[in-house]
Design a protein around this motif. Structure first.
Motif, PDB file in Angstrom:
ATOM      1  N   ILE A  21       0.862  -1.178   0.000  1.00 23.40           N
ATOM      2  CA  ILE A  21       0.000   0.000   0.000  1.00 23.40           C
ATOM      3  C   ILE A  21       0.903   1.235   0.000  1.00 23.40           C
ATOM      4  O   ILE A  21       1.848   1.316   0.792  1.00 23.40           O
ATOM      5  CB  ILE A  21      -0.924   0.019   1.233  1.00 23.40           C
ATOM      6  N   TYR A  22       0.620   2.182  -0.870  1.00 23.29           N
ATOM      7  CA  TYR A  22       1.463   3.366  -1.050  1.00 23.29           C
ATOM      8  C   TYR A  22       0.660   4.623  -0.710  1.00 23.29           C
ATOM      9  O   TYR A  22      -0.576   4.613  -0.712  1.00 23.29           O
ATOM     10  CB  TYR A  22       1.924   3.485  -2.509  1.00 23.29           C
ATOM     11  N   CYS A  23       1.392   5.711  -0.443  1.00 27.22           N
ATOM     12  CA  CYS A  23       0.732   7.018  -0.353  1.00 27.22           C
ATOM     13  C   CYS A  23       1.708   8.096  -0.793  1.00 27.22           C
ATOM     14  O   CYS A  23       2.926   7.926  -0.680  1.00 27.22           O
ATOM     15  CB  CYS A  23       0.204   7.292   1.056  1.00 27.22           C
ATOM     16  N   ASP A  24       1.160   9.189  -1.319  1.00 25.53           N
ATOM     17  CA  ASP A  24       2.026  10.302  -1.700  1.00 25.53           C
ATOM     18  C   ASP A  24       2.187  11.257  -0.519  1.00 25.53           C
ATOM     19  O   ASP A  24       1.664  11.001   0.581  1.00 25.53           O
ATOM     20  CB  ASP A  24       1.489  11.006  -2.953  1.00 25.53           C
ATOM     21  N   ARG A  25       2.889  12.363  -0.739  1.00 25.28           N
ATOM     22  CA  ARG A  25       3.198  13.256   0.375  1.00 25.28           C
ATOM     23  C   ARG A  25       1.970  14.002   0.884  1.00 25.28           C
ATOM     24  O   ARG A  25       2.012  14.607   1.965  1.00 25.28           O
ATOM     25  CB  ARG A  25       4.297  14.244  -0.016  1.00 25.28           C
ATOM     26  N   ARG A  26       0.887  13.961   0.140  1.00 26.07           N
ATOM     27  CA  ARG A  26      -0.360  14.561   0.594  1.00 26.07           C
ATOM     28  C   ARG A  26      -1.223  13.572   1.378  1.00 26.07           C
ATOM     29  O   ARG A  26      -2.283  13.932   1.888  1.00 26.07           O
ATOM     30  CB  ARG A  26      -1.146  15.113  -0.608  1.00 26.07           C
ATOM     31  N   GLY A  27      -0.769  12.318   1.418  1.00 26.54           N
ATOM     32  CA  GLY A  27      -1.510  11.284   2.138  1.00 26.54           C
ATOM     33  C   GLY A  27      -2.482  10.513   1.282  1.00 26.54           C
ATOM     34  O   GLY A  27      -3.196   9.633   1.780  1.00 26.54           O
ATOM     35  N   ASP A  28      -2.545  10.812  -0.011  1.00 26.82           N
ATOM     36  CA  ASP A  28      -3.453  10.090  -0.905  1.00 26.82           C
ATOM     37  C   ASP A  28      -2.961   8.659  -1.111  1.00 26.82           C
ATOM     38  O   ASP A  28      -1.797   8.432  -1.464  1.00 26.82           O
ATOM     39  CB  ASP A  28      -3.553  10.807  -2.255  1.00 26.82           C
ATOM     40  N   ILE A  29      -3.851   7.696  -0.896  1.00 30.38           N
ATOM     41  CA  ILE A  29      -3.499   6.276  -0.946  1.00 30.38           C
ATOM     42  C   ILE A  29      -3.478   5.770  -2.388  1.00 30.38           C
ATOM     43  O   ILE A  29      -4.347   6.083  -3.198  1.00 30.38           O
ATOM     44  CB  ILE A  29      -4.498   5.450  -0.122  1.00 30.38           C
ATOM     45  N   VAL A  30      -2.470   4.945  -2.684  1.00 30.79           N
ATOM     46  CA  VAL A  30      -2.406   4.185  -3.936  1.00 30.79           C
ATOM     47  C   VAL A  30      -2.360   2.716  -3.530  1.00 30.79           C
ATOM     48  O   VAL A  30      -1.409   2.273  -2.873  1.00 30.79           O
ATOM     49  CB  VAL A  30      -1.167   4.567  -4.766  1.00 30.79           C
ATOM     50  N   ASP A  31      -3.376   1.959  -3.907  1.00 37.50           N
ATOM     51  CA  ASP A  31      -3.509   0.573  -3.442  1.00 37.50           C
ATOM     52  C   ASP A  31      -3.721  -0.348  -4.648  1.00 37.50           C
ATOM     53  O   ASP A  31      -4.840  -0.788  -4.929  1.00 37.50           O
ATOM     54  CB  ASP A  31      -4.687   0.483  -2.469  1.00 37.50           C
ATOM     55  N   PRO A  32      -2.645  -0.689  -5.363  1.00 36.60           N
ATOM     56  CA  PRO A  32      -2.794  -1.444  -6.614  1.00 36.60           C
ATOM     57  C   PRO A  32      -3.382  -2.839  -6.446  1.00 36.60           C
ATOM     58  O   PRO A  32      -4.008  -3.355  -7.374  1.00 36.60           O
ATOM     59  CB  PRO A  32      -1.361  -1.530  -7.142  1.00 36.60           C
ATOM     60  N   LEU A  33      -3.167  -3.465  -5.263  1.00 36.27           N
ATOM     61  CA  LEU A  33      -3.540  -4.873  -5.103  1.00 36.27           C
ATOM     62  C   LEU A  33      -4.650  -5.093  -4.078  1.00 36.27           C
ATOM     63  O   LEU A  33      -4.910  -6.230  -3.685  1.00 36.27           O
ATOM     64  CB  LEU A  33      -2.310  -5.693  -4.698  1.00 36.27           C
ATOM     65  N   GLY A  34      -5.297  -4.031  -3.654  1.00 35.77           N
ATOM     66  CA  GLY A  34      -6.382  -4.195  -2.685  1.00 35.77           C
ATOM     67  C   GLY A  34      -5.900  -4.579  -1.304  1.00 35.77           C
ATOM     68  O   GLY A  34      -6.608  -5.261  -0.553  1.00 35.77           O
ATOM     69  N   GLY A  35      -4.711  -4.132  -0.940  1.00 41.08           N
ATOM     70  CA  GLY A  35      -4.153  -4.486   0.362  1.00 41.08           C
ATOM     71  C   GLY A  35      -4.926  -3.927   1.533  1.00 41.08           C
ATOM     72  O   GLY A  35      -4.916  -4.506   2.623  1.00 41.08           O
ATOM     73  N   ILE A  36      -5.614  -2.793   1.323  1.00 42.26           N
ATOM     74  CA  ILE A  36      -6.359  -2.189   2.432  1.00 42.26           C
ATOM     75  C   ILE A  36      -7.467  -3.113   2.917  1.00 42.26           C
ATOM     76  O   ILE A  36      -7.772  -3.163   4.107  1.00 42.26           O
ATOM     77  CB  ILE A  36      -6.918  -0.816   2.014  1.00 42.26           C
ATOM     78  N   ILE A  37      -8.052  -3.873   2.023  1.00 45.16           N
ATOM     79  CA  ILE A  37      -9.104  -4.819   2.429  1.00 45.16           C
ATOM     80  C   ILE A  37      -8.540  -5.833   3.416  1.00 45.16           C
ATOM     81  O   ILE A  37      -9.140  -6.120   4.460  1.00 45.16           O
ATOM     82  CB  ILE A  37      -9.693  -5.529   1.193  1.00 45.16           C
ATOM     83  N   ASP A  38      -7.372  -6.374   3.084  1.00 43.32           N
ATOM     84  CA  ASP A  38      -6.738  -7.330   3.999  1.00 43.32           C
ATOM     85  C   ASP A  38      -6.305  -6.648   5.292  1.00 43.32           C
ATOM     86  O   ASP A  38      -6.431  -7.218   6.382  1.00 43.32           O
ATOM     87  CB  ASP A  38      -5.521  -7.975   3.326  1.00 43.32           C
ATOM     88  N   LEU A  39      -5.779  -5.440   5.173  1.00 37.31           N
ATOM     89  CA  LEU A  39      -5.297  -4.734   6.357  1.00 37.31           C
ATOM     90  C   LEU A  39      -6.433  -4.458   7.329  1.00 37.31           C
ATOM     91  O   LEU A  39      -6.296  -4.675   8.540  1.00 37.31           O
ATOM     92  CB  LEU A  39      -4.636  -3.421   5.933  1.00 37.31           C
TER      93      LEU A  39
END
Length: 382
Positions: A125-143
């Motif tokens: 799970i990635y985020c930029d310096r503004r805090g916007d999430i980039v979740d290419p594989l749906g990791g947040i669901i598992d998290l």
């Protein structure tokens, strides 16, 4: 989705990303800093991923008068020092060849490729310096479900780096919901590739075991390690039976997790060498284990080992025999740790010398300990 965290407000965190973005590149924080923020855990490291090649990263940062260290440049990683803090910056990549310990990598420009080579979905799970999430594989669901899963096929991820077997159990202990049980595909992959652990250095195995045993309660993870054969593969003869009792006793005593003490509860042949413990850790592991089996009372354990390790020995003994530790025993440890033997060998000289002097000192010390440290100097010299 956007996250808010104090570390994102750090000027250095903003500066490093802004420099890459100003040069036309992506700059995304990834791994522990994002995962722990989403879980509400403390954040210790700031790891960045970017589509900039290492030479471009170096040029950009040095132009900004920041120190750059080529810590893993063959794999696309450099460390930048900004605001006195290290930032590990790694170029997007995918593995094109692995041998279970190290990989030959190919640099990529797509964050999805980078995500697919990571170990667990919650670490992709990635985020930029503004805090916007980039979740290419749906990791947040598992998290959010506190579910630990390998990215893609578990067996493939394990064969890329066999240390991931231990990382699976370590991350399970720290981040997964124990009531859900562990992912069956992951467990099957770990059990099927135990031989691969022989290729991993003792230093790397020891590092993972320290982190695992430092978890608030690693009991379930270690129990499954034993069931799948992983524990026996790295520590022959180890047995986790006493571990959950010890963890409970530690919590009752208000003690922080103690990896060396927990390792003493597990045992195993040649643990100090197999896990490459430091000399201090190895001495402490041996001393606590011997003290717990010595038959000495709590006060004597405190006197001979100090308050910290005397308490550790008392808790370990209780865990071995499967009983609770009375508060009075911990008070006795503290009392023993404060006690000071009131005579020295010089006090018995020249009346005694050589071997006889040593025997007399031991005998009088024994009398003093058995008296509850109550005998005075005059009593001991009479």
């Amino acid at each position: 989705m956007r996250i808010e965290a104090s570390w994102l407000d750090n000027p250095a965190v903003q500066q490093v990303c802004a420099l890459l973005e100003a040069a036309g590149y992506q700059a995304l924080y990834v791994g522990g800093c994002v995962r722990n923020t989403l879980l509400g855990f403390p954040v210790a490291d700031h790891d960045l991923s970017t589509d900039a090649r290492p030479d471009s990263v170096i040029a950009i940062m040095e132009d900004a008068a920041l120190k750059v260290i080529p810590t893993g440049i063959d794999h696309g990683t450099v460390t930048v020092i900004a605001g006195g803090e290290p930032f590990e910056i790694t170029t997007f990549r995918h593995d094109i060849e692995t041998d279970g310990r190290r990989a030959v990598v190919h640099f990529a420009t797509d964050v999805i490729e980078d995500a697919r080579r990571r170990d667990f979905t919650m670490n992709a799970i990635y985020c930029d310096r503004r805090g916007d999430i980039v979740d290419p594989l749906g990791g947040i669901i598992d998290l959010r479900a506190r579910r630990l899963r390998f990215v893609g096929q578990a067996a493939e991820r394990v064969q890329e780096d066999y240390l991931r077997i231990l990382r699976f159990f370590r991350f399970s202990a720290w981040y997964a919901d124990p009531d859900q049980g562990m992912d069956p595909e992951a467990l099957a992959a770990c059990a099927a590739h135990l031989d691969g652990l022989d290729r991993i250095s003792a230093e790397r195995i020891g590092g993972e075991m320290r982190k695992l045993l430092a978890a608030p309660d690693p009991s379930q993870a270690v129990a499954v390690m034993q069931t799948t054969g992983v524990l026996g593969a790295i520590l022959p003869g180890a047995d986790m039976t006493a571990l959950p009792i010890l963890v409970h006793l530690e919590m009752q005593a208000g003690r922080a997790p103690d990896p060396v003490l927990r390792l003493a509860a597990i045992g195993g042949q040649g643990a100090a060498d197999r896990l490459r413990l430091s000399k201090a850790e190895a001495r402490r592991l041996s001393a606590i284990g011997q003290a717990a089996r010595s038959g000495q009372g709590a006060a004597e354990l405190g006197y001979r080992n100090g308050a910290e390790d005397g308490t550790a020995a008392v808790l370990l003994h209780s865990a071995f025999v499967g009983v609770s530790t009375p508060p009075a025993a911990l008070e006795d440890v503290a009392r023993g740790a404060r006690a000071v033997f009131p005579i020295s060998a010089r006090d018995l000289m020249p009346r005694f010398a050589g071997r006889h002097l040593g025997e007399e000192m031991k005998a009088r010390e024994r009398r003093w300990i058995d008296s509850g440290f109550s005998l005075s100097r005059e009593d001991l010299l009479a």
